[in-house]
Motif scaffolding. Structure first.
Motif, mmCIF file in Angstrom:
data_model
loop_
_atom_site.group_PDB
_atom_site.id
_atom_site.type_symbol
_atom_site.label_atom_id
_atom_site.label_comp_id
_atom_site.label_asym_id
_atom_site.label_seq_id
_atom_site.Cartn_x
_atom_site.Cartn_y
_atom_site.Cartn_z
ATOM 1 N N THR A 39 0.803 -1.219 0.000
ATOM 2 C CA THR A 39 0.000 0.000 0.000
ATOM 3 C C THR A 39 0.842 1.278 0.000
ATOM 4 O OG1 THR A 39 -0.201 -0.209 2.415
ATOM 5 C CG2 THR A 39 -2.015 -1.075 1.067
ATOM 6 N N ASP A 40 2.145 1.153 0.241
ATOM 7 C CA ASP A 40 3.030 2.321 0.222
ATOM 8 C C ASP A 40 3.863 2.410 -1.058
ATOM 9 O OD1 ASP A 40 2.183 3.113 2.770
ATOM 10 O OD2 ASP A 40 3.668 1.813 3.752
ATOM 11 N N ASP A 41 3.436 1.685 -2.098
ATOM 12 C CA ASP A 41 4.249 1.638 -3.321
ATOM 13 C C ASP A 41 3.942 2.762 -4.309
ATOM 14 O OD1 ASP A 41 1.779 0.935 -4.297
ATOM 15 O OD2 ASP A 41 2.443 -0.902 -5.307
ATOM 16 N N GLY A 42 3.093 3.690 -3.921
ATOM 17 C CA GLY A 42 2.720 4.780 -4.825
ATOM 18 C C GLY A 42 1.445 4.504 -5.590
ATOM 19 N N HIS A 43 1.005 3.245 -5.576
ATOM 20 C CA HIS A 43 -0.236 2.850 -6.251
ATOM 21 C C HIS A 43 -1.201 2.194 -5.263
ATOM 22 C CE1 HIS A 43 1.367 3.809 -10.221
ATOM 23 N NE2 HIS A 43 2.451 3.119 -9.914
ATOM 24 N N GLN A 44 -0.932 2.352 -3.975
ATOM 25 C CA GLN A 44 -1.767 1.785 -2.909
ATOM 26 C C GLN A 44 -1.896 0.263 -3.010
ATOM 27 O OE1 GLN A 44 -5.167 4.546 -1.631
ATOM 28 N NE2 GLN A 44 -5.015 4.952 -3.850
ATOM 29 N N GLY A 45 -0.873 -0.374 -3.584
ATOM 30 C CA GLY A 45 -0.879 -1.832 -3.679
ATOM 31 C C GLY A 45 -1.626 -2.372 -4.874
ATOM 32 N N THR A 46 -2.183 -1.496 -5.695
ATOM 33 C CA THR A 46 -2.954 -1.960 -6.850
ATOM 34 C C THR A 46 -2.042 -2.285 -8.032
ATOM 35 O OG1 THR A 46 -3.299 0.291 -7.692
ATOM 36 C CG2 THR A 46 -4.941 -0.586 -6.146
#
Length: 237
Positions: free
Chosen positions: A197-204
């Motif tokens: 979730t902290d990857d810049g895409h909220q894990g999506t």
């Protein structure tokens, strides 16, 4: 939550030819091509074919088979084996599945689909789609159920691993357009969207990274079954 197990999908090969914590990579299975029949002469048949002609015919049949297999593998179907436990009990370790690579050329990704995609580390990975673009996915409500657009998901006894909670990690995400929120069925043993979730895409994951939909488990023989979309998601609006 249990310690993450890393799972790479194994490709089984062209068409005949996907997973854990952290991920669930699958690997393709080995490629085969059929061989053409050789021409023979009966006792009362015409003149025997030249040896070189029969060899050429065999080579042409074999080449044709290879070309067809490659075309099917590239554009239509691909087989993967399951190397980890993140999709139990829907998919077990060493199960083989067939993925329809045209599925999302002809229609949208839908909640409940099992998809193979390029995961967070770039490897082939297999998970279940929980939320699509525009959905609000959240964990959890007062009864510890995951909700999608405010509707609680009835997952127990459907596909959720027996005894596992829907999620030990809290999340509250609005899925961006063109992206997906994905989770493994064995929630205690799957590093999925919740972990990134902290990857810049909220894990999506982008829909463009989806290889296709897993629609058939074909090995072992005693587990042959179509992988249908569960009715759990039919009430979500």
């Amino acid at each position: 939550m249990g310690e993450a197990d890393e799972s790479r999908l194994g490709a089984a090969g062209p068409v005949g030819s996907a997973e854990g914590v952290p991920e669930d990579p699958v690997e393709p299975a080995a490629e085969t091509a059929g061989e053409g029949e050789r021409s023979t002469r009966g006792k009362t048949g015409g003149p025997a074919k030249k040896k070189g002609s029969g060899l050429l015919e065999t080579l042409m049949y074999t080449l044709g088979g290879v070309v067809v297999a490659l075309l099917v593998h590239t554009f239509l179907l691909q087989s993967f084996y399951i190397p980890s436990e993140s999709m139990q009990n829907t998919l077990l370790v060493n199960d083989y599945v067939v993925v329809n690579k045209l599925a999302y050329k002809l229609g949208p990704v839908e909640r409940g689909d099992i998809v193979v995609f390029k995961g967070w580390d770039g490897e082939d990975t297999i998970k279940r789609v929980i939320g699509v673009g525009g959905d609000h996915v959240k964990c959890c409500d007062a009864k510890q159920r995951i909700t999608v657009n405010g509707t609680p998901l009835d997952e127990e006894g459907k596909y959720l691993y027996p005894g596992a909670k829907p999620s030990d990690r809290e999340f509250d995400v609005k899925v961006p357009k063109g992206r997906l929120w994905l989770m493994g069925d064995h929630r205690n043993n799957s590093a999925d969207s919740r972990f990134y979730t902290d990857d810049g895409h909220q894990g999506t994951i982008s829909e463009d990274d989806v290889t296709g939909r897993a629609f058939l488990r074909y090995w072992p023989l005693n587990r042959i079954s179509f992988l249908s979309r569960p009715g759990t998601f039919s009430v979500v609006r």
